[in-house]
Design a protein around this motif. Structure first.
Motif, short mmCIF file in Angstrom:
data_model
loop_
_atom_site.label_atom_id
_atom_site.label_comp_id
_atom_site.label_asym_id
_atom_site.label_seq_id
_atom_site.Cartn_x
_atom_site.Cartn_y
_atom_site.Cartn_z
N ILE A 62 -4.27 5.48 -6.55
CA ILE A 62 -5.18 6.00 -5.53
C ILE A 62 -4.58 5.87 -4.13
O ILE A 62 -4.66 6.80 -3.32
CB ILE A 62 -6.55 5.28 -5.59
N GLY A 63 -3.97 4.75 -3.83
CA GLY A 63 -3.37 4.56 -2.51
C GLY A 63 -2.25 5.55 -2.25
O GLY A 63 -2.13 6.11 -1.16
N SER A 64 -1.45 5.80 -3.28
CA SER A 64 -0.36 6.78 -3.14
C SER A 64 -0.91 8.19 -2.99
O SER A 64 -0.36 9.00 -2.24
CB SER A 64 0.56 6.71 -4.36
N GLN A 65 -2.00 8.50 -3.67
CA GLN A 65 -2.64 9.81 -3.53
C GLN A 65 -3.09 10.03 -2.09
O GLN A 65 -2.90 11.11 -1.53
CB GLN A 65 -3.85 9.94 -4.46
N ALA A 66 -3.68 9.00 -1.50
CA ALA A 66 -4.15 9.10 -0.12
C ALA A 66 -2.97 9.31 0.84
O ALA A 66 -3.03 10.18 1.72
CB ALA A 66 -4.95 7.87 0.26
N ARG A 107 -2.37 12.73 3.10
CA ARG A 107 -2.25 12.70 4.57
C ARG A 107 -0.95 13.36 5.02
O ARG A 107 -0.92 14.14 5.97
CB ARG A 107 -2.33 11.28 5.09
N VAL A 137 -7.76 13.50 0.18
CA VAL A 137 -7.70 12.17 0.78
C VAL A 137 -9.11 11.58 0.88
O VAL A 137 -9.32 10.40 0.60
CB VAL A 137 -7.04 12.21 2.17
N ALA A 187 -9.95 10.30 -2.49
CA ALA A 187 -9.14 9.16 -2.92
C ALA A 187 -9.39 7.91 -2.08
O ALA A 187 -9.43 6.80 -2.61
CB ALA A 187 -7.65 9.52 -2.87
N ALA A 188 -9.54 8.09 -0.76
CA ALA A 188 -9.59 6.93 0.12
C ALA A 188 -10.85 6.84 0.97
O ALA A 188 -11.01 5.89 1.72
CB ALA A 188 -8.36 6.94 1.05
N ASP A 216 -11.68 8.82 3.45
CA ASP A 216 -11.50 9.24 4.84
C ASP A 216 -12.58 10.24 5.23
O ASP A 216 -13.09 10.99 4.41
CB ASP A 216 -10.13 9.91 5.04
#
Length: 52
Positions: free
Chosen positions: A9-13, A17, A39, A42-43, A45
């Motif tokens: 998930i962090g890499s997707q965000a 971006r 994003v 996933a994160a 935002d």
């Protein structure tokens, strides 16, 4: 046909971006907004262009 999948998930965000910024530099606002939505999913935002 090949494809890649980002499962973290962090890499997707981070990727979303980055892709959004690159798309805006090339004046592809629709692509940039699609990245923004990814994003946001996933994160969490905010979508600054999607205000009520």
């Amino acid at each position: 046909m090949t494809y890649q999948e980002v499962t973290d998930i962090g890499s997707q965000a981070l990727l979303g971006r980055l892709c959004g910024r690159a798309a805006r530099v090339e004046l592809f606002e629709g692509h940039a907004r699609a990245g923004d939505v990814g994003v946001a999913k996933a994160a969490g935002d905010e979508l600054p262009w999607n205000t009520p």
